[in-house]
Design a protein around this motif. Structure first.
Motif, PDB file in Angstrom:
ATOM      1  N   LYS A   1      43.465  59.598  73.084  1.00 22.91           N
ATOM      2  CA  LYS A   1      43.893  60.979  73.310  1.00 22.91           C
ATOM      3  C   LYS A   1      42.691  61.924  73.398  1.00 22.91           C
ATOM      4  CE  LYS A   1      48.461  60.688  71.098  1.00 22.91           C
ATOM      5  NZ  LYS A   1      49.315  61.190  69.985  1.00 22.91           N
ATOM      6  N   ALA A   2      41.600  61.572  72.695  1.00 23.92           N
ATOM      7  CA  ALA A   2      40.418  62.441  72.694  1.00 23.92           C
ATOM      8  C   ALA A   2      39.663  62.393  74.017  1.00 23.92           C
ATOM      9  CB  ALA A   2      39.479  62.039  71.552  1.00 23.92           C
TER      10      ALA A   2
ATOM     11  N   HIS B   1      40.079  65.216  76.661  1.00 19.06           N
ATOM     12  CA  HIS B   1      39.560  66.487  76.143  1.00 19.06           C
ATOM     13  C   HIS B   1      38.032  66.518  76.239  1.00 19.06           C
ATOM     14  CE1 HIS B   1      43.432  67.905  74.765  1.00 19.06           C
ATOM     15  NE2 HIS B   1      43.631  66.779  74.084  1.00 19.06           N
TER      16      HIS B   1
ATOM     17  N   GLU C   1      37.021  70.300  76.375  1.00 15.59           N
ATOM     18  CA  GLU C   1      37.913  70.943  75.388  1.00 15.59           C
ATOM     19  C   GLU C   1      37.485  70.452  74.006  1.00 15.59           C
ATOM     20  OE1 GLU C   1      41.605  71.066  78.613  1.00 15.59           O
ATOM     21  OE2 GLU C   1      41.617  69.603  76.983  1.00 15.59           O
TER      22      GLU C   1
ATOM     23  N   GLU D   1      37.141  71.602  70.805  1.00 11.16           N
ATOM     24  CA  GLU D   1      37.849  71.698  69.524  1.00 11.16           C
ATOM     25  C   GLU D   1      38.949  70.636  69.421  1.00 11.16           C
ATOM     26  OE1 GLU D   1      36.823  73.353  67.153  1.00 11.16           O
ATOM     27  OE2 GLU D   1      35.631  75.032  67.932  1.00 11.16           O
ATOM     28  N   GLN D   2      39.700  70.442  70.512  1.00 12.14           N
ATOM     29  CA  GLN D   2      40.752  69.417  70.493  1.00 12.14           C
ATOM     30  C   GLN D   2      40.137  68.026  70.343  1.00 12.14           C
ATOM     31  OE1 GLN D   2      40.326  71.935  72.659  1.00 12.14           O
ATOM     32  NE2 GLN D   2      42.251  72.489  73.724  1.00 12.14           N
ATOM     33  N   ALA D   3      39.032  67.791  71.047  1.00 11.95           N
ATOM     34  CA  ALA D   3      38.372  66.487  70.944  1.00 11.95           C
ATOM     35  C   ALA D   3      37.873  66.243  69.525  1.00 11.95           C
ATOM     36  CB  ALA D   3      37.215  66.417  71.933  1.00 11.95           C
TER      37      ALA D   3
ATOM     38  N   ALA E   1      38.994  67.436  66.691  1.00  7.93           N
ATOM     39  CA  ALA E   1      40.110  67.169  65.775  1.00  7.93           C
ATOM     40  C   ALA E   1      40.604  65.723  65.909  1.00  7.93           C
ATOM     41  CB  ALA E   1      41.249  68.152  66.039  1.00  7.93           C
ATOM     42  N   LEU E   2      40.738  65.247  67.122  1.00  2.46           N
ATOM     43  CA  LEU E   2      41.224  63.889  67.349  1.00  2.46           C
ATOM     44  C   LEU E   2      40.211  62.836  66.901  1.00  2.46           C
ATOM     45  CD1 LEU E   2      42.830  64.564  70.818  1.00  2.46           C
ATOM     46  CD2 LEU E   2      44.085  63.743  68.804  1.00  2.46           C
TER      47      LEU E   2
END
Length: 489
Positions: free
Chosen positions: A12-13, A16, A21, A23-25, A27-28
């Motif tokens: 999923k990362a 991103h 992206e 911040e999303q990367a 977090a994952l």
């Protein structure tokens, strides 16, 4: 993310990371590593994203985790750690240790040796810089950058004998366009120093033609005009200016056209005991990129956002003293600067326009300056710069100090004395003493600014007058037009 496996989170990362992206990367990737920390590639990617959002200490730690857990190419992690340490945390000695570790991990990794040479140049240590580039040539004998930098060092230290012949030989042996361009820029510089001006200009023309042909991005005049229009609209002349107070003194921002004397000026200011040279900081451009749409979002910052962004920037400042930020193209961001630091002074460096054009054209900027490989594009960019600076003067006239390079080299003592006074600093006799500047110079002017102030570059364009007839005529027409518009307004 509840119930997802480590590998699912990594998958999923990936998109991103590709799209930036961050911040999303982050977090994952952190969630994946919390499940399974034995993933060196995930640590490396996490470090990459953390560096992109300027979480430099976190990025250093993540790169180290990648190394400790056996990442397949540790030399790349070491080089990235070195870049953070030298460019953002101002710790060149630790950066040198990281680059040596990279070379130890992979003795054939040329980028580590090139970066090491560049860092020693920043520190003003020609013998060690030359040795690092020599090590790169042992691995890759045709490396154009290593040959070019050794030549530039030799020219700087007065060892110019044989440089032109060595560069011509290296050009004949080069195998890539990038290397050929690098060597031609160096050859042009060597020929200019030898007063072979026609041959020098031909070398620079060839270098710029190649650099322009392989550039991943070309200068967009329409986009530049639109940006200046939006900046003027976002910060109208009647915009109220707040007055902020802070226990930390606002930085001194030095900006203007590239090659207009900003590095020399910063080094002179660095002689003052209250001034700490920051160099070409990328903090403001990074902040501008994060505020979307820019500049409208920057002009609409809330008081709380201003306080937070100001505090974040001031993390760069020394515990005592005043930080200088000499990122030249921060002239685009004077509105943002005065929003975050209403009490700040802007030192605007100026120089004879034709000398500026020629100096930009004669320097290999790489991807950082998209207009630098074409004299007509330099001229267009310069017009937009003049237009914007005229607007900033209307809005912030009391806080913009013009500092003229040609006045400095003609009357250095007076120019320096006047500037120190305009900045509100107490006079120190050491400001006139060459050699007491800061040690690290992160710029293409690293060797020139360490020499005593001289007048050789003032009026330099005259040596190439017959090559610049079209530019001279276009500049005269532009200046006449700009003057008439200023009179009308």
């Amino acid at each position: 993310m509840s119930g997802a496996s480590s590998s699912e989170l990594l998958k999923k990362a990936e998109p991103h990371l590709r799209r930036g992206e961050w911040e999303q990367a982050i977090a994952l990737l952190q969630a994946s590593l919390a499940i399974d920390s034995a993933q060196p590639d995930a640590w490396f990617n996490l470090a990459w994203a953390q560096r992109a959002v300027r979480s430099f200490d976190d990025a250093l730690g993540s790169y180290q985790e990648a190394i400790d857990r056996g990442v397949s190419h540790p030399e790349e992690a070491y080089v990235n750690r070195a870049a953070i340490l030298s460019d953002h945390l101002f710790n060149p000695q630790r950066a040198i240790a990281e680059l040596e570790a990279a070379s130890l991990a992979n003795p054939s990794f040329v980028p580590a040796l090139l970066n090491l040479g560049n860092l020693y140049e920043d520190l003003g240590v020609p013998d060690l810089a030359r040795a690092a580039y020599g090590r790169a040539l042992e691995v890759h004998p045709g490396n154009g950058r290593a040959h070019a930098r050794i030549a530039m060092i030799d020219l700087a230290v007065g060892a110019s004998a044989g440089v032109v012949d060595r560069l011509r030989k290296a050009i004949d042996q080069t195998t890539t366009l990038e290397d050929r361009a690098e060597l031609l820029f160096a050859l042009g510089t060597a020929l200019d120093g030898a007063a072979a001006y026609d041959d020098a200009f031909q070398a620079f023309e060839a270098a710029n033609w190649i650099a322009r042909s392989i550039a991943p991005q070309r200068y967009d005049p329409i986009a530049q005009e639109a940006l200046v229009d939006r900046l003027i609209a976002a910060y109208p002349a009647d915009r109220p200016v707040a007055v902020a107070g802070s226990p930390v003194q606002a930085p001194i921002f030095i900006c203007g056209m590239f090659r207009s004397g900003s590095t020399l000026l910063e080094q002179i200011l660095g002689r003052h005991s209250a001034v700490h040279c920051g160099g070409e900081l990328e903090a403001l451009p990074a902040l501008a990129r994060s505020l979307r749409p820019y500049p409208e979002a920057a002009a609409a910052l809330s008081a709380e956002q201003v306080v937070a962004l100001r505090a974040d920037y001031l993390k760069l400042a020394p515990a005592t003293g005043i930080l200088t930020d000499k990122r030249c193209d921060n002239f685009l961001h004077i509105g943002l600067i005065k929003t975050l630091f209403p009490e700040s002074k802007i030192v605007h460096t100026r120089r004879n326009a034709l000398d500026t054009f020629l100096s930009v054209y004669f320097l290999h900027f790489g991807e950082g300056v998209t207009y630098g490989n074409d004299l007509s594009e330099i001229l267009h960019f310069y017009r937009q710069y003049l237009r914007l600076m005229a607007h900033w003067r209307k809005v912030f006239s009391n806080d913009i100090i013009d500092f003229d390079y040609d006045h400095l080299v003609a009357e250095p003592d007076k120019a320096i004395f006047d500037l120190i006074g305009e900045l509100g600093l107490p006079w120190e006799d050491g400001c006139l003493v060459a050699g007491s500047e800061a040690n690290v110079v992160r710029t293409a002017s690293a060797w020139q600014v360490r020499a005593p102030v001289h007048r050789r570059s003032s009026g330099r364009w005259q040596r190439y007058r017959h090559r610049l007839e079209g530019v001279v005529a276009a500049l005269a027409e532009m200046q006449e037009d700009v003057a008439s518009r200023s009179t009308i307004s």
